[in-house]
Design a protein around this motif. Sequence first.
Motif, PDB file in Angstrom:
ATOM      1  N   PHE A 286       0.726  -1.157   0.003  1.00 55.35           N
ATOM      2  CA  PHE A 286      -0.089   0.175  -0.122  1.00 55.35           C
ATOM      3  C   PHE A 286       0.910   1.413   0.010  1.00 55.35           C
ATOM      4  O   PHE A 286       0.495   2.408  -0.274  1.00 55.35           O
ATOM      5  CB  PHE A 286      -1.050  -0.073   1.163  1.00 55.35           C
ATOM      6  CG  PHE A 286      -1.933  -1.181   1.157  1.00 55.35           C
ATOM      7  CD1 PHE A 286      -2.963  -1.287   0.361  1.00 55.35           C
ATOM      8  CD2 PHE A 286      -1.821  -2.286   2.029  1.00 55.35           C
ATOM      9  CE1 PHE A 286      -3.855  -2.140   0.267  1.00 55.35           C
ATOM     10  CE2 PHE A 286      -2.673  -3.308   2.122  1.00 55.35           C
ATOM     11  CZ  PHE A 286      -3.637  -3.251   1.041  1.00 55.35           C
ATOM     12  N   MET A 287       1.928   1.207   0.489  1.00 58.61           N
ATOM     13  CA  MET A 287       2.978   2.281   0.283  1.00 58.61           C
ATOM     14  C   MET A 287       4.614   1.681   0.227  1.00 58.61           C
ATOM     15  O   MET A 287       4.751   0.806   0.942  1.00 58.61           O
ATOM     16  CB  MET A 287       2.778   3.010   1.432  1.00 58.61           C
ATOM     17  CG  MET A 287       3.047   2.744   3.018  1.00 58.61           C
ATOM     18  SD  MET A 287       3.115   4.002   4.067  1.00 58.61           S
ATOM     19  CE  MET A 287       4.502   4.753   3.628  1.00 58.61           C
ATOM     20  N   ARG A 288       5.260   2.348  -0.843  1.00 52.14           N
ATOM     21  CA  ARG A 288       6.610   2.018  -0.665  1.00 52.14           C
ATOM     22  C   ARG A 288       7.638   2.748   0.246  1.00 52.14           C
ATOM     23  O   ARG A 288       7.218   3.831   0.293  1.00 52.14           O
ATOM     24  CB  ARG A 288       7.241   2.186  -2.247  1.00 52.14           C
ATOM     25  CG  ARG A 288       6.307   1.367  -3.364  1.00 52.14           C
ATOM     26  CD  ARG A 288       6.937  -0.147  -3.312  1.00 52.14           C
ATOM     27  NE  ARG A 288       8.289  -0.192  -3.585  1.00 52.14           N
ATOM     28  CZ  ARG A 288       8.965  -1.245  -3.550  1.00 52.14           C
ATOM     29  NH1 ARG A 288       8.433  -2.383  -3.329  1.00 52.14           N
ATOM     30  NH2 ARG A 288      10.008  -1.179  -4.118  1.00 52.14           N
ATOM     31  N   PRO A 289       8.735   1.840   0.579  1.00 53.49           N
ATOM     32  CA  PRO A 289       9.540   2.828   1.430  1.00 53.49           C
ATOM     33  C   PRO A 289      10.099   4.054   0.665  1.00 53.49           C
ATOM     34  O   PRO A 289      10.240   4.027  -0.703  1.00 53.49           O
ATOM     35  CB  PRO A 289      10.431   1.663   1.886  1.00 53.49           C
ATOM     36  CG  PRO A 289       9.912   0.552   1.621  1.00 53.49           C
ATOM     37  CD  PRO A 289       9.008   0.671   0.722  1.00 53.49           C
ATOM     38  N   VAL A 290      10.671   5.053   1.218  1.00 52.00           N
ATOM     39  CA  VAL A 290      11.374   6.116   0.631  1.00 52.00           C
ATOM     40  C   VAL A 290      12.673   6.143   0.831  1.00 52.00           C
ATOM     41  O   VAL A 290      13.011   5.725   2.131  1.00 52.00           O
ATOM     42  CB  VAL A 290      10.514   7.527   1.134  1.00 52.00           C
ATOM     43  CG1 VAL A 290      11.386   8.889   0.406  1.00 52.00           C
ATOM     44  CG2 VAL A 290       9.099   7.614   1.023  1.00 52.00           C
ATOM     45  N   PHE A 291      13.564   6.238  -0.076  1.00 54.52           N
ATOM     46  CA  PHE A 291      15.107   6.073   0.118  1.00 54.52           C
ATOM     47  C   PHE A 291      15.647   7.402  -0.231  1.00 54.52           C
ATOM     48  O   PHE A 291      15.098   8.043  -1.101  1.00 54.52           O
ATOM     49  CB  PHE A 291      15.496   4.986  -1.013  1.00 54.52           C
ATOM     50  CG  PHE A 291      15.123   3.486  -0.614  1.00 54.52           C
ATOM     51  CD1 PHE A 291      15.843   2.797   0.122  1.00 54.52           C
ATOM     52  CD2 PHE A 291      13.890   3.235  -1.286  1.00 54.52           C
ATOM     53  CE1 PHE A 291      15.526   1.526   0.508  1.00 54.52           C
ATOM     54  CE2 PHE A 291      13.435   2.004  -0.938  1.00 54.52           C
ATOM     55  CZ  PHE A 291      14.306   0.939  -0.077  1.00 54.52           C
ATOM     56  N   ARG A 292      16.835   7.478   0.331  1.00 49.90           N
ATOM     57  CA  ARG A 292      17.689   8.587   0.036  1.00 49.90           C
ATOM     58  C   ARG A 292      19.141   8.332   0.423  1.00 49.90           C
ATOM     59  O   ARG A 292      19.620   7.543   1.406  1.00 49.90           O
ATOM     60  CB  ARG A 292      17.346   9.675   0.954  1.00 49.90           C
ATOM     61  CG  ARG A 292      17.902  11.429   0.998  1.00 49.90           C
ATOM     62  CD  ARG A 292      17.271  12.148   1.617  1.00 49.90           C
ATOM     63  NE  ARG A 292      17.414  11.975   2.962  1.00 49.90           N
ATOM     64  CZ  ARG A 292      18.063  12.694   3.948  1.00 49.90           C
ATOM     65  NH1 ARG A 292      18.404  14.065   3.340  1.00 49.90           N
ATOM     66  NH2 ARG A 292      17.897  12.640   5.150  1.00 49.90           N
ATOM     67  N   ASP A 293      19.889   8.654  -0.656  1.00 48.34           N
ATOM     68  CA  ASP A 293      21.464   8.493  -0.431  1.00 48.34           C
ATOM     69  C   ASP A 293      22.061   9.877   0.395  1.00 48.34           C
ATOM     70  O   ASP A 293      21.930  10.926  -0.027  1.00 48.34           O
ATOM     71  CB  ASP A 293      22.122   8.657  -1.634  1.00 48.34           C
ATOM     72  CG  ASP A 293      21.732   7.285  -2.593  1.00 48.34           C
ATOM     73  OD1 ASP A 293      21.124   6.418  -1.990  1.00 48.34           O
ATOM     74  OD2 ASP A 293      22.144   7.375  -3.864  1.00 48.34           O
ATOM     75  N   ILE A 294      22.596   9.338   1.536  1.00 46.67           N
ATOM     76  CA  ILE A 294      23.141  10.409   2.346  1.00 46.67           C
ATOM     77  C   ILE A 294      24.624   9.804   2.840  1.00 46.67           C
ATOM     78  O   ILE A 294      25.253   8.999   2.519  1.00 46.67           O
ATOM     79  CB  ILE A 294      22.347  10.547   3.716  1.00 46.67           C
ATOM     80  CG1 ILE A 294      22.253   9.254   4.681  1.00 46.67           C
ATOM     81  CG2 ILE A 294      20.859  10.911   3.349  1.00 46.67           C
ATOM     82  CD1 ILE A 294      21.900   9.526   6.112  1.00 46.67           C
TER      83      ILE A 294
END
Length: 368
Positions: A286-294
């Motif tokens: 129902f919702m995908r995880p949110v990714f970020r390169d840090i």
Amino acid sequence: MKKLLFLAMILLSISSCGSKSEQEGEESKKMNPNLLPDATGQSGELVIVMNKEKWEGPLGEALKEVFHASVPGLSRTEPSFTTRVIEPFQYNRIFQLSRNVVYITTLDGTTPADKYLQGILPDSFKERIQNEPELFMNTSENQYAKGQKILNLFGKTDQDLINHLKENGAIIRNYFNMAERERLATDIRASVDSRAISDRIKDMFGYYIKIPVGFELATTSDDFMWSRFLPARGPSKNIFVYFKDYESQDEFTHENVIKLRNEVGRKYIYGDPENRESYMITETEFMRPVFRDITFDGKYTVEMRGAWKTNNYSVGGTFISYTFVDEKTNRLYYIEGFIIHPNEEHRELIRQMESILTTFRAVDNPPS
């Protein structure tokens, strides 16, 4: 990255000719900050000082897009910040002690509120705003209170500032997100028992993480640690750390990070300790995880935010995690903070988990 460097150069270039409010902040920093009263307000609160009429117009809408943008990865919609908008004439001692303050100034305003805000800018600085359209923000701290963060947003016209807000919203939010994370990390309180847990973890695994007061050590294994806070009422807060031998860069792909998380959840984190068929999985339907390169502790890191549940849907919540490699030990670390607090807001709880995770440090010579 080029954009971030460009903005950093802008901030440096205007540090010596800011507004009167900024200069007052610099004077406060020259004083012993301990002589100032502590900043007040709750985490995630902003006081915005501006012509209040503009808050209901295009400029206000652009500001709302920045500060009321939904927090990524939460299972319900929550704004990035809680805002309170006041006229400059209302900026009394109560508001002056606020932990986060934003001044909004444009040079085309004609109301008394606009004139007041323009008046605190030196003429030399107003000239720079007229001639250097790339300038739109600067920062200061400890203006009226210890631990206070100040952001000045300005433009030649409302539309000039609107354009900058639309282009740089994430950078503006990040200024206060980092401020709140650093405050929370500094304010983490430990007890004799929680320090003993941190020491035990360090001795067992070769890494340090600050365990707050009230947390207990739920379980450990050769490659896994789970510490949690389980109150009789209220949110359950959880931190876990897993590590394995690093194999390849493919382990940083989004699908493989989710896969790793699910493997750890199935092996170690049960929705019911008496029922090993009830375990944690990542919500992807129902919702995908949110990714970020840090960058985390100087290391390339994949940040993941999202929702979790048990495979039998008995319980769920939200989480934030970091995946990175410690090159000295060739360990791939997956560290996470997750929350159980059904039907309640999670924004500040996840911010707390993020702050705890930032205390993680690998030890040079871990036990073999």
